[in-house]
Write a protein that holds these residues in place. Structure first.
Motif, PDB file in Angstrom:
ATOM      1  N   GLY A 147       5.592  25.302  32.359  1.00 19.47           N
ATOM      2  CA  GLY A 147       4.420  24.593  31.854  1.00 19.47           C
ATOM      3  C   GLY A 147       3.994  23.452  32.763  1.00 19.47           C
ATOM      4  N   LEU A 148       4.956  22.686  33.267  1.00 21.43           N
ATOM      5  CA  LEU A 148       4.617  21.559  34.130  1.00 21.43           C
ATOM      6  C   LEU A 148       4.052  22.022  35.477  1.00 21.43           C
ATOM      7  CD1 LEU A 148       7.634  19.169  33.431  1.00 21.43           C
ATOM      8  CD2 LEU A 148       5.300  19.011  32.530  1.00 21.43           C
ATOM      9  N   VAL A 149       4.611  23.087  36.029  1.00 22.83           N
ATOM     10  CA  VAL A 149       4.074  23.631  37.283  1.00 22.83           C
ATOM     11  C   VAL A 149       2.650  24.139  37.072  1.00 22.83           C
ATOM     12  CG1 VAL A 149       4.298  25.502  38.959  1.00 22.83           C
ATOM     13  CG2 VAL A 149       6.313  24.177  38.311  1.00 22.83           C
ATOM     14  N   LEU A 150       2.425  24.842  35.958  1.00 21.79           N
ATOM     15  CA  LEU A 150       1.082  25.332  35.668  1.00 21.79           C
ATOM     16  C   LEU A 150       0.112  24.178  35.433  1.00 21.79           C
ATOM     17  CD1 LEU A 150       1.793  28.394  33.342  1.00 21.79           C
ATOM     18  CD2 LEU A 150       1.222  28.393  35.788  1.00 21.79           C
ATOM     19  N   TYR A 151       0.614  23.107  34.858  1.00 25.27           N
ATOM     20  CA  TYR A 151      -0.236  21.931  34.642  1.00 25.27           C
ATOM     21  C   TYR A 151      -0.697  21.371  35.988  1.00 25.27           C
ATOM     22  CZ  TYR A 151      -1.970  17.920  32.004  1.00 25.27           C
ATOM     23  OH  TYR A 151      -2.780  16.980  31.398  1.00 25.27           O
ATOM     24  N   GLY A 152       0.240  21.225  36.920  1.00 28.60           N
ATOM     25  CA  GLY A 152      -0.126  20.759  38.248  1.00 28.60           C
ATOM     26  C   GLY A 152      -1.105  21.697  38.929  1.00 28.60           C
ATOM     27  N   ALA A 153      -0.886  23.014  38.764  1.00 31.73           N
ATOM     28  CA  ALA A 153      -1.800  23.993  39.350  1.00 31.73           C
ATOM     29  C   ALA A 153      -3.191  23.864  38.743  1.00 31.73           C
ATOM     30  CB  ALA A 153      -1.256  25.403  39.135  1.00 31.73           C
ATOM     31  N   SER A 154      -3.268  23.598  37.446  1.00 31.48           N
ATOM     32  CA  SER A 154      -4.573  23.464  36.793  1.00 31.48           C
ATOM     33  C   SER A 154      -5.346  22.265  37.351  1.00 31.48           C
ATOM     34  CB  SER A 154      -4.394  23.348  35.277  1.00 31.48           C
ATOM     35  OG  SER A 154      -3.920  22.066  34.898  1.00 31.48           O
ATOM     36  N   LEU A 155      -4.642  21.181  37.649  1.00 32.51           N
ATOM     37  CA  LEU A 155      -5.314  20.028  38.256  1.00 32.51           C
ATOM     38  C   LEU A 155      -5.890  20.396  39.622  1.00 32.51           C
ATOM     39  CD1 LEU A 155      -2.872  17.065  37.468  1.00 32.51           C
ATOM     40  CD2 LEU A 155      -4.695  18.045  36.059  1.00 32.51           C
ATOM     41  N   ALA A 156      -5.099  21.159  40.391  1.00 37.15           N
ATOM     42  CA  ALA A 156      -5.552  21.568  41.717  1.00 37.15           C
ATOM     43  C   ALA A 156      -6.785  22.466  41.634  1.00 37.15           C
ATOM     44  CB  ALA A 156      -4.425  22.288  42.460  1.00 37.15           C
ATOM     45  N   LEU A 157      -6.835  23.362  40.654  1.00 34.39           N
ATOM     46  CA  LEU A 157      -8.002  24.230  40.484  1.00 34.39           C
ATOM     47  C   LEU A 157      -9.249  23.394  40.202  1.00 34.39           C
ATOM     48  CD1 LEU A 157      -6.568  27.181  38.326  1.00 34.39           C
ATOM     49  CD2 LEU A 157      -6.977  27.128  40.797  1.00 34.39           C
ATOM     50  N   MET A 158      -9.107  22.378  39.353  1.00 34.43           N
ATOM     51  CA  MET A 158     -10.255  21.536  39.061  1.00 34.43           C
ATOM     52  C   MET A 158     -10.687  20.725  40.283  1.00 34.43           C
ATOM     53  SD  MET A 158      -9.504  20.204  35.164  1.00 34.43           S
ATOM     54  CE  MET A 158     -11.109  19.397  35.087  1.00 34.43           C
ATOM     55  N   VAL A 159      -9.717  20.265  41.064  1.00 33.28           N
ATOM     56  CA  VAL A 159     -10.053  19.532  42.292  1.00 33.28           C
ATOM     57  C   VAL A 159     -10.851  20.422  43.230  1.00 33.28           C
ATOM     58  CG1 VAL A 159      -9.119  18.479  44.382  1.00 33.28           C
ATOM     59  CG2 VAL A 159      -8.113  17.927  42.155  1.00 33.28           C
ATOM     60  N   ARG A 160     -10.390  21.647  43.450  1.00 36.82           N
ATOM     61  CA  ARG A 160     -11.080  22.548  44.372  1.00 36.82           C
ATOM     62  C   ARG A 160     -12.400  23.061  43.797  1.00 36.82           C
ATOM     63  NH1 ARG A 160      -8.852  20.209  48.065  1.00 36.82           N
ATOM     64  NH2 ARG A 160      -7.046  21.086  49.166  1.00 36.82           N
ATOM     65  N   GLY A 161     -12.542  23.054  42.487  1.00 36.29           N
ATOM     66  CA  GLY A 161     -13.835  23.379  41.892  1.00 36.29           C
ATOM     67  C   GLY A 161     -14.881  22.316  42.196  1.00 36.29           C
ATOM     68  N   ASP A 162     -14.440  21.076  42.382  1.00 34.48           N
ATOM     69  CA  ASP A 162     -15.295  19.972  42.827  1.00 34.48           C
ATOM     70  C   ASP A 162     -16.509  19.773  41.920  1.00 34.48           C
ATOM     71  OD1 ASP A 162     -15.943  17.844  44.442  1.00 34.48           O
ATOM     72  OD2 ASP A 162     -17.007  19.054  45.930  1.00 34.48           O
ATOM     73  N   LEU A 163     -16.257  19.899  40.617  1.00 35.24           N
ATOM     74  CA  LEU A 163     -17.325  19.689  39.639  1.00 35.24           C
ATOM     75  C   LEU A 163     -16.939  18.638  38.600  1.00 35.24           C
ATOM     76  CD1 LEU A 163     -18.375  23.413  39.093  1.00 35.24           C
ATOM     77  CD2 LEU A 163     -19.723  21.644  40.249  1.00 35.24           C
ATOM     78  N   GLY A 164     -15.916  17.861  38.911  1.00 31.99           N
ATOM     79  CA  GLY A 164     -15.457  16.833  37.988  1.00 31.99           C
ATOM     80  C   GLY A 164     -14.021  17.052  37.572  1.00 31.99           C
ATOM     81  N   LEU A 165     -13.310  15.959  37.334  1.00 33.86           N
ATOM     82  CA  LEU A 165     -11.886  16.005  37.027  1.00 33.86           C
ATOM     83  C   LEU A 165     -11.628  15.470  35.625  1.00 33.86           C
ATOM     84  CD1 LEU A 165     -10.576  14.559  40.420  1.00 33.86           C
ATOM     85  CD2 LEU A 165     -10.777  16.966  39.765  1.00 33.86           C
ATOM     86  N   SER A 166     -10.416  15.665  35.150  1.00 33.01           N
ATOM     87  CA  SER A 166     -10.010  15.106  33.874  1.00 33.01           C
ATOM     88  C   SER A 166     -10.043  13.580  33.960  1.00 33.01           C
ATOM     89  CB  SER A 166      -8.597  15.573  33.510  1.00 33.01           C
ATOM     90  OG  SER A 166      -7.644  14.981  34.386  1.00 33.01           O
ATOM     91  N   PRO A 167     -10.112  12.871  32.819  1.00 34.15           N
ATOM     92  CA  PRO A 167     -10.242  11.404  32.877  1.00 34.15           C
ATOM     93  C   PRO A 167      -9.188  10.715  33.734  1.00 34.15           C
ATOM     94  CG  PRO A 167     -10.722  12.156  30.665  1.00 34.15           C
ATOM     95  CD  PRO A 167     -10.271  13.365  31.439  1.00 34.15           C
ATOM     96  N   TRP A 168      -7.908  11.051  33.552  1.00 31.94           N
ATOM     97  CA  TRP A 168      -6.874  10.397  34.359  1.00 31.94           C
ATOM     98  C   TRP A 168      -7.007  10.743  35.831  1.00 31.94           C
ATOM     99  CZ3 TRP A 168      -3.526   6.529  33.526  1.00 31.94           C
ATOM    100  CH2 TRP A 168      -3.306   6.127  32.200  1.00 31.94           C
TER     101      TRP A 168
END
Length: 227
Positions: free
Chosen positions: A34-55
């Protein structure tokens, strides 16, 4: 016999009790996946370059001024947040410390091999996939019953000390980190709004699927939130 998913509940356990509660192979595997997938999900949002989670709006602003990668900023700020647990008398567990370290390392690992696509449809796909994966990852690591992440613990501690609702405390925290992130030059966009609207319902929906039943413990089910 394993309890049906609909009847499983989260339990509030101390650090030692978490390790003594049983079903360690299943729970440890689920925690770290779960934690590895969480980190991967952050990376997907970064590379999407359309906005990130609040933190991560805050983290992305921080790294503009401090020589850190995004993942390193996640790790550093996780331990800074843990310092705030001390006056709140919150107790970290294995899941707390693992959360503080693994998510940032996983995010940097995926960012190292994933480039930002040029096509808008591909970036939208990465954003949506990142939000969905974040929901799965959140439910998986919380459902492993190894305790709260650093930011969850801060939220729960402030809720307990101030008497304010969890929803209000969470909202004020996320507004504060977004404003701080914007002041530092962080990345805000439609993805931030999508994440804020979707992550709660997604986590709530998926949490019963991943919660590992621990017989003999009193059942309580706090509202699932981010690390």
């Amino acid at each position: 016999m394993t309890a049906p998913a609909a009847t499983r509940r989260l339990t509030t356990l101390g650090p030692i009790a978490q390790l003594r509660a049983g079903r360690l192979p299943r729970r440890l595997s689920q925690l770290y996946i779960g934690l590895v997938l969480y980190g991967a999900s952050l990376a997907l949002m970064v590379r999407g370059d359309l906005g990130l989670s609040p933190w991560d709006v805050f983290h992305s602003g921080l790294i503009r001024h401090i020589p850190l990668t995004l993942g390193q900023a996640v790790v550093v700020m996780s331990f800074v947040v843990l310092l705030a647990w001390i006056p709140l008398r919150e107790k970290p567990g294995l899941g707390t410390i693992s959360n503080a370290i693994v998510i940032g390392l996983a995010a940097d690992g995926v960012l190292a091999i994933l480039d930002r696509p040029d096509a808008l449809y591909a970036r939208i796909g990465l954003l949506v996939a990142g939000v969905l994966l974040n929901g799965v990852a959140t439910a998986a690591y919380i459902g492993s019953q190894f305790g709260r992440g650093p930011r969850d613990g801060l939220m729960i501690g402030l809720h307990r000390v101030t008497g304010r609702s969890i929803r209000l405390v969470r909202t004020l925290m996320e507004i504060a980190v977004v404003l701080a992130g914007l002041a530092l030059g962080g990345v805000l966009g439609v993805g931030t709004v999508l994440y804020a609207l979707a992550i709660g319902p997604l986590s709530q929906l998926m949490l019963p699927w991943f919660t590992v039943a621990l017989p003999g413990e009193d059942a309580t089910e706090p509202e699932p939130q981010r690390n």
